[in-house]
Scaffold this motif. Sequence first.
Motif, PDB file in Angstrom:
ATOM      1  N   LEU A  29       0.828  -1.208   0.000  1.00 45.30           N
ATOM      2  CA  LEU A  29       0.000   0.000   0.000  1.00 45.30           C
ATOM      3  C   LEU A  29       0.861   1.256   0.000  1.00 45.30           C
ATOM      4  N   ALA A  30       1.960   1.230   0.736  1.00 44.47           N
ATOM      5  CA  ALA A  30       2.845   2.401   0.794  1.00 44.47           C
ATOM      6  C   ALA A  30       3.484   2.665  -0.564  1.00 44.47           C
ATOM      7  N   GLN A  31       3.856   1.612  -1.296  1.00 48.12           N
ATOM      8  CA  GLN A  31       4.509   1.845  -2.583  1.00 48.12           C
ATOM      9  C   GLN A  31       3.545   2.450  -3.597  1.00 48.12           C
ATOM     10  N   LEU A  32       2.254   2.192  -3.452  1.00 45.97           N
ATOM     11  CA  LEU A  32       1.283   2.820  -4.350  1.00 45.97           C
ATOM     12  C   LEU A  32       1.276   4.328  -4.155  1.00 45.97           C
ATOM     13  N   GLU A  70     -10.157  -5.609   0.147  1.00 44.01           N
ATOM     14  CA  GLU A  70     -10.873  -4.339  -0.066  1.00 44.01           C
ATOM     15  C   GLU A  70      -9.962  -3.151   0.189  1.00 44.01           C
ATOM     16  N   ARG A  71      -9.071  -3.263   1.175  1.00 50.22           N
ATOM     17  CA  ARG A  71      -8.106  -2.181   1.420  1.00 50.22           C
ATOM     18  C   ARG A  71      -7.260  -1.925   0.180  1.00 50.22           C
ATOM     19  N   LEU A  72      -6.787  -2.996  -0.425  1.00 53.78           N
ATOM     20  CA  LEU A  72      -5.961  -2.853  -1.620  1.00 53.78           C
ATOM     21  C   LEU A  72      -6.767  -2.276  -2.770  1.00 53.78           C
ATOM     22  N   LYS A  73      -7.979  -2.761  -2.976  1.00 54.12           N
ATOM     23  CA  LYS A  73      -8.824  -2.241  -4.051  1.00 54.12           C
ATOM     24  C   LYS A  73      -9.109  -0.762  -3.845  1.00 54.12           C
ATOM     25  N   ASP A  74      -9.409  -0.376  -2.609  1.00 53.71           N
ATOM     26  CA  ASP A  74      -9.701   1.026  -2.324  1.00 53.71           C
ATOM     27  C   ASP A  74      -8.476   1.910  -2.577  1.00 53.71           C
ATOM     28  N   GLU A  75      -7.295   1.408  -2.207  1.00 52.84           N
ATOM     29  CA  GLU A  75      -6.076   2.200  -2.385  1.00 52.84           C
ATOM     30  C   GLU A  75      -5.763   2.383  -3.870  1.00 52.84           C
ATOM     31  N   LEU A  76      -5.946   1.336  -4.656  1.00 52.94           N
ATOM     32  CA  LEU A  76      -5.747   1.457  -6.101  1.00 52.94           C
ATOM     33  C   LEU A  76      -6.686   2.513  -6.681  1.00 52.94           C
ATOM     34  N   ARG A 122      -6.825 -15.863  -8.097  1.00 52.92           N
ATOM     35  CA  ARG A 122      -8.039 -15.506  -7.339  1.00 52.92           C
ATOM     36  C   ARG A 122      -8.010 -14.043  -6.907  1.00 52.92           C
ATOM     37  N   VAL A 123      -6.857 -13.599  -6.429  1.00 51.54           N
ATOM     38  CA  VAL A 123      -6.735 -12.200  -6.018  1.00 51.54           C
ATOM     39  C   VAL A 123      -6.929 -11.280  -7.209  1.00 51.54           C
ATOM     40  N   LEU A 124      -6.309 -11.611  -8.337  1.00 50.36           N
ATOM     41  CA  LEU A 124      -6.430 -10.760  -9.516  1.00 50.36           C
ATOM     42  C   LEU A 124      -7.871 -10.703 -10.015  1.00 50.36           C
ATOM     43  N   ALA A 125      -8.586 -11.808  -9.959  1.00 52.46           N
ATOM     44  CA  ALA A 125      -9.991 -11.803 -10.385  1.00 52.46           C
ATOM     45  C   ALA A 125     -10.801 -10.781  -9.594  1.00 52.46           C
ATOM     46  N   ALA A 126     -10.440 -10.593  -8.327  1.00 54.39           N
ATOM     47  CA  ALA A 126     -11.135  -9.601  -7.498  1.00 54.39           C
ATOM     48  C   ALA A 126     -10.664  -8.183  -7.761  1.00 54.39           C
TER      49      ALA A 126
END
Length: 385
Positions: A29-32, A70-76, A122-126
Motif C-alpha cells: 500500500l505504501a509503494q502505491l 478491499e483495502r488494496l482495491k480502495d487504495e488502487l 483468485r486475487v487478480l480476479a477480485a
Amino acid sequence: MRFRHPDGTAVHLGYCSNVHQAEDLDGVLAQLADHAEPVREHLGVDRLGIGLWLARPVVTELAADEGALERLKDELRLRGLETVTLNAFPYAGFHREVVKKDVYLPDWADEARLTYTLDCARVLAALLPDDADRGSVSTLPLAWRTPWPATRADEARRALDRLTDGLAVIEARTGRRIRVGFEPEPGCVVETTAQAVRQLGGLDPDRLGVCLDACHLAVQFEEPAEALRRLADAGLPVVKLQASCAVEATDPADPAARAALRRLAEPRFLHQTRAATDGGVLAVDDLPDALDGALPADAGPWRVHFHAPLHTAPEAPLRGTADQLAQVLAGLLGGPSALCDHIEVETYTWSVLPEPPAGLSAGIAAELAWARARLTGLGLKEDPS
C-alpha cells in the motif's frame, strides 16, 4: 494507461511493482502512494496500470481476508491505479542482498508454485476493473534447467493440467478469465521460443500461454519476427509482454566495454550472458563469470540479462536493445489485429545500476512515456475512458 488498437482491442500498459521492495500488505500500500501515484502524475494521466508483484505472504493474506483485499482495491482506486496483471515469477525475497538462482524456487514440480499461482489468480480476479476483458499472471518457465530429471518434468506437466482446471474453476465462480503466461528466460528449462513450443505446446490456449520478455528474447539473440511467428504457428498466445531491454557489448574485448560491464556485475541478481558466434550462441550463467574468462572476449557481441531502462542508453560504449523491443511491439501490435493486450514495463534493476537515479518515479514515467510513444506510433489511440 489504456490504448485502443485499430481492431477495437483495449491494450493495457503499466509498469511492474517488483522494482519496489515490499513483502507485506502495508508495504504494498505504501509503494502505491510513494511511487505509483507519482509516476501517474509525472505522466499527466488520470489512470495508470500497475502490474503488481505480491509476495507469497501478501497473497496469503489477501486470499484469506476479504477486508485486506478491499483495502488494496480502495487504495488502487484512490491513487488512480488499476491492475490487470500480476507478476508471480518471484515467490518471495526478491530484494534480498543476494537473490540469484533462488528466484526460480519453488519451481513447477513443487506444489507450492501451483498453490501460489492459483491464489494470485483468485486475487487478480477480485482486483480486475469491471470493464477489463481478462487478467494475466506471469510465471517462471517451469524451472532452472538443472537439476531437472524426467520425474520432476512429469510432476510439472501434471501441475499445469491442475492449473488449467483451477483457472476454469475461478472463471466459473467469478466470471473473470485469468490467463497464465510462462516466461522464457536464459538458463531455464524454457529459455527460447523454440523450447516454449516443445515444452508448452498443446496446453489450453484459452488459459495458458507465454509471457514474452523482450530482454530475454534479445539475450538469446532471437529475431523478433521469427520468434512471434513460431509462437503463433504453435498456437501459443502471448498472454503478456514485458517491455524490457538487455545490455549489449558490441566489442566485448574493448577495455572500456569491459570496465562498463564490470560495473553492472552486481551481487543481487543473476545476469546471464550470451555471445553470438558463427557456430551459434555461447552461454554463461552470470556476468562476473563471463568477465573472468568463461566467455571468450573475442566472441561477440555479448548480450547481458540486465534490464536496462527503456528510454536511455547504458554507459558507453555499451548499448541497449530498444530496437529489438520496438520490433516486438510492432510484431504484436502493428498489424491488423492485436496479438497481445497486456504490456508491462519491467525494469526491476534501478536500485543496482552503477548510479541509481535520485528520482525513481520520474525514471519509470520516462520509460512509460517511451512505450506510449511507440504504441501511438503504431496507430494505437490513447483511451482516457
